[in-house]
Enzyme design. Structure first.
Site, PDB file in Angstrom:
ATOM      1  N   ASN A  25       0.848  -1.205   0.000  1.00  0.00           N
ATOM      2  CA  ASN A  25       0.000   0.000   0.000  1.00  0.00           C
ATOM      3  C   ASN A  25       0.881   1.252   0.000  1.00  0.00           C
ATOM      4  O   ASN A  25       0.647   2.196   0.762  1.00  0.00           O
ATOM      5  CB  ASN A  25      -0.967  -0.005   1.186  1.00  0.00           C
ATOM      6  CG  ASN A  25      -2.107   0.980   0.992  1.00  0.00           C
ATOM      7  OD1 ASN A  25      -2.319   1.494  -0.102  1.00  0.00           O
ATOM      8  ND2 ASN A  25      -2.833   1.255   2.054  1.00  0.00           N
TER       9      ASN A  25
ATOM     10  N   GLU B 214       1.484  -3.255  -4.922  1.00  0.00           N
ATOM     11  CA  GLU B 214       1.086  -1.862  -4.662  1.00  0.00           C
ATOM     12  C   GLU B 214       2.276  -1.025  -4.210  1.00  0.00           C
ATOM     13  O   GLU B 214       2.270  -0.391  -3.159  1.00  0.00           O
ATOM     14  CB  GLU B 214      -0.067  -1.783  -3.652  1.00  0.00           C
ATOM     15  CG  GLU B 214      -1.425  -1.913  -4.303  1.00  0.00           C
ATOM     16  CD  GLU B 214      -2.541  -1.256  -3.508  1.00  0.00           C
ATOM     17  OE1 GLU B 214      -2.955  -0.140  -3.893  1.00  0.00           O
ATOM     18  OE2 GLU B 214      -3.006  -1.852  -2.523  1.00  0.00           O
TER      19      GLU B 214
ATOM     20  N   ASP C 260      -1.167 -10.416  -3.917  1.00  0.00           N
ATOM     21  CA  ASP C 260      -2.524 -10.036  -3.543  1.00  0.00           C
ATOM     22  C   ASP C 260      -3.444 -10.420  -4.702  1.00  0.00           C
ATOM     23  O   ASP C 260      -3.465  -9.761  -5.729  1.00  0.00           O
ATOM     24  CB  ASP C 260      -2.566  -8.531  -3.271  1.00  0.00           C
ATOM     25  CG  ASP C 260      -3.947  -8.030  -2.897  1.00  0.00           C
ATOM     26  OD1 ASP C 260      -4.901  -8.836  -2.892  1.00  0.00           O
ATOM     27  OD2 ASP C 260      -4.082  -6.820  -2.619  1.00  0.00           O
TER      28      ASP C 260
ATOM     29  N   ASN D  83      -6.749 -10.613  -4.376  1.00  0.00           N
ATOM     30  CA  ASN D  83      -8.006  -9.879  -4.195  1.00  0.00           C
ATOM     31  C   ASN D  83      -9.236 -10.780  -4.289  1.00  0.00           C
ATOM     32  O   ASN D  83     -10.313 -10.338  -4.698  1.00  0.00           O
ATOM     33  CB  ASN D  83      -8.109  -8.715  -5.199  1.00  0.00           C
ATOM     34  CG  ASN D  83      -7.637  -7.402  -4.584  1.00  0.00           C
ATOM     35  OD1 ASN D  83      -8.040  -7.054  -3.471  1.00  0.00           O
ATOM     36  ND2 ASN D  83      -6.806  -6.674  -5.300  1.00  0.00           N
TER      37      ASN D  83
ATOM     38  N   HIS E 147      -2.205  -4.741   4.839  1.00  0.00           N
ATOM     39  CA  HIS E 147      -1.975  -6.176   4.669  1.00  0.00           C
ATOM     40  C   HIS E 147      -0.874  -6.619   5.617  1.00  0.00           C
ATOM     41  O   HIS E 147      -0.055  -5.816   6.062  1.00  0.00           O
ATOM     42  CB  HIS E 147      -1.521  -6.489   3.237  1.00  0.00           C
ATOM     43  CG  HIS E 147      -2.548  -6.237   2.191  1.00  0.00           C
ATOM     44  ND1 HIS E 147      -3.169  -7.251   1.485  1.00  0.00           N
ATOM     45  CD2 HIS E 147      -3.050  -5.078   1.695  1.00  0.00           C
ATOM     46  CE1 HIS E 147      -4.010  -6.725   0.605  1.00  0.00           C
ATOM     47  NE2 HIS E 147      -3.954  -5.410   0.716  1.00  0.00           N
TER      48      HIS E 147
END
Length: 258
Positions: free
Chosen positions: A10, A36, A149, A151, A247
């Site tokens: 992130n 990310e 990730d 998702n 995360h």
């Protein structure tokens, strides 16, 4: 022993400001798969690009401050491959592969569909495009670890509030069926679940409410592998002592010479 860590950052600069590099220095990882990144290479200081003892490899999105994946590698890869041949998604920085002999380690970041129906439709397009690529990797004869990730929470055990999320992105029947096909028809292995069948094993928590404090989470970060190396997995850990992003890092050790 081969130690692989995967973590959605992130924002790599944000995660570094929260102590990520100090933590990594103590982990003795062979490869760290990151998602990310949310940065261009020109934005990153040398200490972030190549933190000793790792060499950094990145596939950044064309759009600034968006997506992007990376790999920190203790040993220099034989080669790296950015993108999986998608005209629509490769410029979003969602796929980076590093080859070490007969082993490939891939950092992948699947789209989220939670922001709008338009993005959910893009996610479905990604899934349709990615499945043939997964089949090709599986048939290549290489051992492959695809970390990142995804998702998607696969089963009811993989998120706290599964009943209320059945119509929400990340737990839609079509998404779950697609991931089921990855495992059941295509023959990939969910390595964490091979080692740990316990409930309440989550890797992501919403920033809303008290999701982290109450452990109202989702397991959407995976290490998904070909059967040969999956069978060599010996230990797993989800690290929750410190928070570097929304995360948690997922670490798996493999009985495999790095």
């Amino acid at each position: 022993m081969l130690r692989i860590i995967t973590l959605n950052l992130n924002g790599i600069r944000s995660a570094v400001s929260k102590g990520l590099l100090d933590w990594l220095a103590a982990q003795n990882a062979d490869v760290v798969c990151m998602q990310e990144v949310k940065a261009q290479l020109a934005d990153l200081a040398p200490a972030i690009l190549n933190p000793a003892p790792y060499s950094g490899h990145f596939s950044c999105a064309e759009k600034k401050g968006y997506s992007g994946v990376g790999l920190y590698c203790r040993r220099a890869p034989d080669k790296t491959i950015s993108g999986f041949g998608s005209r629509e998604f490769d410029n979003e920085g969602r796929y980076l592969r590093a080859d070490f002999g007969n082993l490939s380690v891939i950092s992948v970041y699947l789209p989220s569909g939670s922001s709008s129906d338009e993005r959910q439709q893009a996610k479905f397009r990604f899934l349709r495009e990615f499945m043939p690529h997964l089949a090709g990797l599986k048939a290549s004869g290489r051992e492959v670890l695809i970390c990142g990730d995804w998702n998607i929470a696969h089963k009811e055990i993989d998120l706290k509030n599964w009943r209320s999320n059945q119509k929400n992105s990340g737990f839609l029947p079509e998404e779950r069926a697609w991931l089921g096909e990855v495992f059941d028809q295509c023959g990939w292995v969910d390595v964490f679940r091979r080692l740990n069948q316990q409930p309440e094993q989550y890797t992501w928590w919403s920033n809303r409410g008290q999701a982290w404090a109450k452990n109202v989470g989702w397991r959407i970060d995976y290490q998904i592998a070909t059967p040969g190396i999956a069978a060599r997995a010996k230990a797993e850990a989800i690290y929750k002592v410190q928070r570097f992003s929304d995360h948690a890092p997922l670490t798996i050790d493999y009985d495999w010479k790095p």
